[in-house]
Structure formats: C-alpha cells, structure tokens
Design an enzyme around this catalytic site. Sequence first.
Site, short mmCIF file in Angstrom:
data_model
loop_
_atom_site.label_atom_id
_atom_site.label_comp_id
_atom_site.label_asym_id
_atom_site.label_seq_id
_atom_site.Cartn_x
_atom_site.Cartn_y
_atom_site.Cartn_z
N ASP A 92 8.24 -11.55 -7.61
CA ASP A 92 7.29 -11.67 -7.15
C ASP A 92 5.66 -11.57 -7.20
O ASP A 92 5.33 -10.92 -8.68
CB ASP A 92 7.06 -9.97 -5.68
CG ASP A 92 5.95 -9.68 -4.65
OD1 ASP A 92 5.08 -11.37 -3.98
OD2 ASP A 92 4.46 -9.23 -4.69
N ASP A 116 6.99 -5.35 -4.59
CA ASP A 116 6.17 -4.70 -4.31
C ASP A 116 5.64 -4.16 -2.26
O ASP A 116 5.33 -3.18 -2.20
CB ASP A 116 4.46 -4.80 -4.98
CG ASP A 116 3.52 -5.72 -3.51
OD1 ASP A 116 4.34 -6.83 -4.24
OD2 ASP A 116 3.15 -5.16 -3.19
N ASP A 173 1.69 -11.76 -6.14
CA ASP A 173 0.96 -10.74 -5.72
C ASP A 173 1.31 -9.09 -5.65
O ASP A 173 1.86 -8.44 -5.18
CB ASP A 173 0.00 -11.30 -4.17
CG ASP A 173 -0.83 -12.31 -4.73
OD1 ASP A 173 -0.77 -13.36 -5.56
OD2 ASP A 173 -0.25 -13.45 -3.88
N LYS A 195 10.52 -15.20 2.11
CA LYS A 195 11.47 -14.23 1.96
C LYS A 195 11.06 -12.72 3.00
O LYS A 195 9.83 -13.33 4.48
CB LYS A 195 10.90 -12.92 0.96
CG LYS A 195 11.32 -13.44 -0.47
CD LYS A 195 9.98 -12.69 -1.48
CE LYS A 195 8.68 -13.44 -2.06
NZ LYS A 195 8.16 -12.41 -2.90
MG LIG Z 1 3.30 -8.53 -2.97
#
Ligand SMILES: [Mg+2]
Length: 273
Positions: free
Chosen positions: A17, A221, A19, A196
């Site tokens: 991922d 995250d 960000d 996702k």
């Molecule tokens: Mg993220």
Amino acid sequence: MKAITNDIKNKKLFLLDIDGTVSFDATPIEGALDFLAEVRNLGGKYVFITNNSTKSIEDYIIKFTKMGIPVDDSSFLTSTTATATFLKQRYDEQLLYVLGTKSFVNELRKYGLKVTEEANDSLKSSIVAAVVGFDSELNYTKIENICELLQTTNIDYFATNPDLSCPVSYGYIPDCGAICNLLKEAVKREPVYLGKPNNLMVDMACEESGYSKEETIVIGDRLYTDIACGINAGVDTAVVFTGEAKYEDLKSTAFPPTYYCDSIKDLYIALRD
Ligand SMILES: [Mg+2]
C-alpha cells in the site's frame, strides 16, 4: 498472527500500500527506501497497489522518482487499471455506462473499452454494465442516468474502490464508496468493488510477475482493505502501525494479518538480518 520475523526472506513479490505504509504525501516513511533497496538486492520485486483512482501511473512514477524510489510502469497497480483490465476481459467491445471524471473515462478508453456517459433510449438497450469511479465532476444528470439504468435494466454494476472518504488539505471529501452509498439509498443496489479488499489486484500482480501466492506478501496500514485483500487472495500479510491500524485493533479485527510490526523499517531489518 505474530511479530515480524525473518521468515519473510522467503518472499519474492512485495505488494505495498502507499499512503501510511510507504509515504505520507510526498515524504517517504523512515526505512521505506532501505526496505525497497533490500528487496532489489535480494532479487525480489515490489509493486504498489492502491485504491486511489485519482492519480495515473504516470503521476505515480513522477512522485516516486522524486522520492528517490526506482520504479517503472510495472511497479504500480491502481483500482483504475485493475477495473479497466477486468472490464476488458469480461466485456471486450460491449457498451458500458461510466460515472466518473473525464480522465477516468479516457483511461478506460485507452484500454479499448467502449464507454458512454449518456443513457438515452437508443443507447440504453446496448449497455451491459455500469461502472462508478471517484467522480470529482459529479452532477445530478449523471446521478439520474445511472439511477434509471440500475432500476430499469438488469445490467451488471461495478465500482473502483469502496473507500468512503478521500483526504484533502482541509479534511475529507466523499470518495467512490460514498457516491455508491448515495446511489444505494435510491436504487437499493450495491456494486461489486474491484479495488482492495477485492483480491483482483493481488491476482493480477502474481500473474504479471510470474511469482506464486506462496512467494507473495501484502503490506499495508488498513486491516479491512489491505490485509483483507491479502487474506481474500490467499497470501501472507503484514500490517504496519504508521497509518490507520493500531496494535490494539488486532484484538478485535475480522482480518488478522500474518505479521505485525511498527513500521516498514522493521520489515527492512527482518529482510536484512
Ligand atoms: Mg494506506
């Protein structure tokens, strides 16, 4: 579920991922550059998988090059590219109704898809599916068009990503999932989301790189998108706590990761040692 170990040295394909995992805006998170360099040293591959459908692959290449991360066309999969590839395989030349920005419409056309933003009577009978993207150019005519299609025909219904909000400088604005929820209030239909946590992007990355599911790990995250996506695809996962998920969330999550660690720096140490 366990703290990260150097078992991950067996992995070859690292699906990350962006960000909150690798960077915040244009700033790499501490350890990210070392981790990616170590993946290259070990002869592995990294691919960034993102639900953000507002940036093109060209935009990402510029952004990552500025951060000092070596990337090329094959380093990114976005919910837009995944959606376009999926729709092309499934519908080829059949007509699709699109609710999205001009740039999203153009992106779909680049993949050879036949798309329309109109839903008049002469077109309606040939439209086989509707597809929704994050639409910062949304207006009520587009909303009415798709509501009519979804209620008067039994066309298939897809959307790029289920995220409800998109961060901007002053806070948040509604993302694709929120637009679909607005439509759901009226038409009582929900799309199949192709970003996702759908496993589509993981499957595509494995297929394109030639690595097996056993050789692959998803790192992110967010438990309900990144980790759920890895679980849906049947690959190992690692959550980092530099973004949304916190250690406490592991106790109650429906999406337990294979590994957890504080940050991408710990993944670098596990690969190195
Ligand atoms: Mg993220």
